[in-house]
Design a protein around this motif. Structure first.
Motif, PDB file in Angstrom:
ATOM      1  N   GLY A  12       0.781  -1.225   0.000  1.00 33.53           N
ATOM      2  CA  GLY A  12       0.000   0.000   0.000  1.00 33.53           C
ATOM      3  C   GLY A  12       0.811   1.272   0.000  1.00 33.53           C
ATOM      4  O   GLY A  12       0.245   2.362  -0.120  1.00 33.53           O
ATOM      5  N   CYS A  17       2.770   0.533  -4.815  1.00 29.63           N
ATOM      6  CA  CYS A  17       1.745   0.951  -5.780  1.00 29.63           C
ATOM      7  C   CYS A  17       2.345   1.036  -7.184  1.00 29.63           C
ATOM      8  O   CYS A  17       1.685   0.689  -8.168  1.00 29.63           O
ATOM      9  CB  CYS A  17       1.147   2.293  -5.376  1.00 29.63           C
ATOM     10  SG  CYS A  17       0.057   2.200  -3.924  1.00 29.63           S
ATOM     11  N   ARG A  71      -6.542  -3.559   5.469  1.00 33.49           N
ATOM     12  CA  ARG A  71      -6.589  -2.274   4.753  1.00 33.49           C
ATOM     13  C   ARG A  71      -5.786  -2.365   3.454  1.00 33.49           C
ATOM     14  O   ARG A  71      -6.196  -1.832   2.416  1.00 33.49           O
ATOM     15  CB  ARG A  71      -6.033  -1.156   5.634  1.00 33.49           C
ATOM     16  CG  ARG A  71      -6.926  -0.782   6.804  1.00 33.49           C
ATOM     17  CD  ARG A  71      -6.510   0.543   7.405  1.00 33.49           C
ATOM     18  NE  ARG A  71      -5.163   0.493   7.958  1.00 33.49           N
ATOM     19  CZ  ARG A  71      -4.874   0.139   9.197  1.00 33.49           C
ATOM     20  NH1 ARG A  71      -5.834  -0.228  10.027  1.00 33.49           N
ATOM     21  NH2 ARG A  71      -3.621   0.140   9.622  1.00 33.49           N
ATOM     22  N   GLU A  75      -7.150  -1.873  -0.444  1.00 32.83           N
ATOM     23  CA  GLU A  75      -6.527  -0.949  -1.397  1.00 32.83           C
ATOM     24  C   GLU A  75      -6.143  -1.672  -2.678  1.00 32.83           C
ATOM     25  O   GLU A  75      -6.328  -1.141  -3.783  1.00 32.83           O
ATOM     26  CB  GLU A  75      -5.289  -0.303  -0.765  1.00 32.83           C
ATOM     27  CG  GLU A  75      -4.553   0.669  -1.662  1.00 32.83           C
ATOM     28  CD  GLU A  75      -5.343   1.924  -1.981  1.00 32.83           C
ATOM     29  OE1 GLU A  75      -4.987   2.615  -2.956  1.00 32.83           O
ATOM     30  OE2 GLU A  75      -6.325   2.215  -1.262  1.00 32.83           O
ATOM     31  N   LYS A  78      -9.283  -2.240  -4.733  1.00 36.76           N
ATOM     32  CA  LYS A  78      -9.744  -1.000  -5.358  1.00 36.76           C
ATOM     33  C   LYS A  78      -8.938  -0.676  -6.610  1.00 36.76           C
ATOM     34  O   LYS A  78      -9.505  -0.319  -7.655  1.00 36.76           O
ATOM     35  CB  LYS A  78      -9.651   0.155  -4.359  1.00 36.76           C
ATOM     36  CG  LYS A  78     -10.145   1.481  -4.910  1.00 36.76           C
ATOM     37  CD  LYS A  78     -10.057   2.580  -3.869  1.00 36.76           C
ATOM     38  CE  LYS A  78      -8.620   3.039  -3.680  1.00 36.76           C
ATOM     39  NZ  LYS A  78      -8.542   4.239  -2.787  1.00 36.76           N
ATOM     40  N   ARG A  79      -7.609  -0.823  -6.519  1.00 35.09           N
ATOM     41  CA  ARG A  79      -6.754  -0.496  -7.666  1.00 35.09           C
ATOM     42  C   ARG A  79      -6.939  -1.501  -8.809  1.00 35.09           C
ATOM     43  O   ARG A  79      -6.901  -1.130  -9.978  1.00 35.09           O
ATOM     44  CB  ARG A  79      -5.292  -0.441  -7.217  1.00 35.09           C
ATOM     45  CG  ARG A  79      -4.995   0.781  -6.341  1.00 35.09           C
ATOM     46  CD  ARG A  79      -3.556   0.816  -5.860  1.00 35.09           C
ATOM     47  NE  ARG A  79      -3.299   2.009  -5.082  1.00 35.09           N
ATOM     48  CZ  ARG A  79      -2.866   3.176  -5.576  1.00 35.09           C
ATOM     49  NH1 ARG A  79      -2.610   3.271  -6.881  1.00 35.09           N
ATOM     50  NH2 ARG A  79      -2.671   4.217  -4.817  1.00 35.09           N
TER      51      ARG A  79
END
Length: 275
Positions: A12, A17, A71, A75, A78-79
């Motif tokens: 994250g 990322c 969490r 994430e 979502k990506r």
């Protein structure tokens, strides 16, 4: 072998990322399956003072790590959803499988994509170095810089010394990066010219795969080989560096310094390592 299964270490942060962005770009290009993974072992405090911690305190520390992993998983989801191929992705928290490690998990994938950085101070339990993953898993690993934009590499610099690890890097590069348009083969040695037959062999081999290739020889002189390789990458405008990892033992490289370790520290472009 086509690229069909990618493992991406995702925590994250900014670096991971960027790693996920490259993995998703490769997924879109090759219709590959992407698996995100977060690994975290016991907290340093828990490891050092386990005998003195109450069950309630130990449970609280573990709970915080589990919440953080949840969490991170959210994430990731979502990506991936934003990338357009959520049905070809999944997420694993290896903390739930205490007998399994990231290098072990990596053995069942074509490619590992991850950040080049070691964990931040105080969180060394939460990340394994990419060179260690390549060494222990036997799978190629791409390390990605923080500011990587996500484009699929098309011009690759291949660090070539004619040894086993370099040959492995060459094979992995061709198998997993079919989008290659150009390869610059770089030999760093004291001799003023490389042996013609060695260069011709590699260049001819790449040519048979339909890839434009050129051979460059550099004498590092008093400079580190790492700096010479990275200078060539900048000079020719390469998208990625491909190299064999740990031709010498990892202990020797950690003790005396070496190309593998220096590249992880200094590279500003993606690096594929094979062992």
């Amino acid at each position: 072998m086509p690229l069909k299964s990618i493992l991406v270490a995702f925590s994250g942060d900014v670096a991971s990322c960027s790693a996920l962005q490259l993995a998703l770009s490769l997924q879109m290009r090759h219709s590959a399956y992407v698996t995100g993974v977060v690994w975290h072992g016991p907290l340093p405090l828990e490891s050092r003072h386990r005998a003195f911690l109450s069950k309630d305190v130990a449970s609280m520390l573990t709970g915080r790590e589990d919440e953080a992993a949840q969490r991170i998983g959210a994430e990731f989801t979502k990506r991936v959803a934003a990338s357009g191929m959520p049905d070809k992705a999944s997420f694993i928290d290896l903390h739930e499988v205490e007998t399994f490690s990231l290098p072990q998990q990596a053995r069942a994938y074509d490619l590992v994509v991850m950040t080049r950085h070691a964990a931040e101070v105080g969180r060394e339990h939460a990340e394994v170095r990419p060179d260690v993953v390549a060494l222990r898993s036997g799978r190629p690993v791409i390390t990605v810089p923080d500011d990587f934009a996500g484009q699929v590499p098309e011009h690759i610099v291949l660090a070539w010394d004619g040894k086993r690890a370099a040959a492995r890097a060459l094979g992995d590069m061709l198998n997993l990066m079919p989008d290659i348009q150009k390869v610059t083969v770089v030999s760093v040695a004291k001799q003023p010219e490389p042996k013609a037959e060695a260069g011709d062999d590699v260049i001819a081999y790449l040519g048979r795969h339909g890839i434009e290739a050129q051979w460059l020889h550099r004498d590092a002189g008093r400079r580190r080989i790492t700096h010479t390789l990275l200078d060539v990458c900048a000079e020719v405008g390469a998208d990625m560096l491909s190299m064999g990892a740990y031709e010498h033992s990892k202990f020797t490289e950690d003790l005396l310094g070496g190309v593998t370790r220096d590249i992880l520290t200094d590279a500003r472009l993606p690096v594929m390592m094979s062992h």
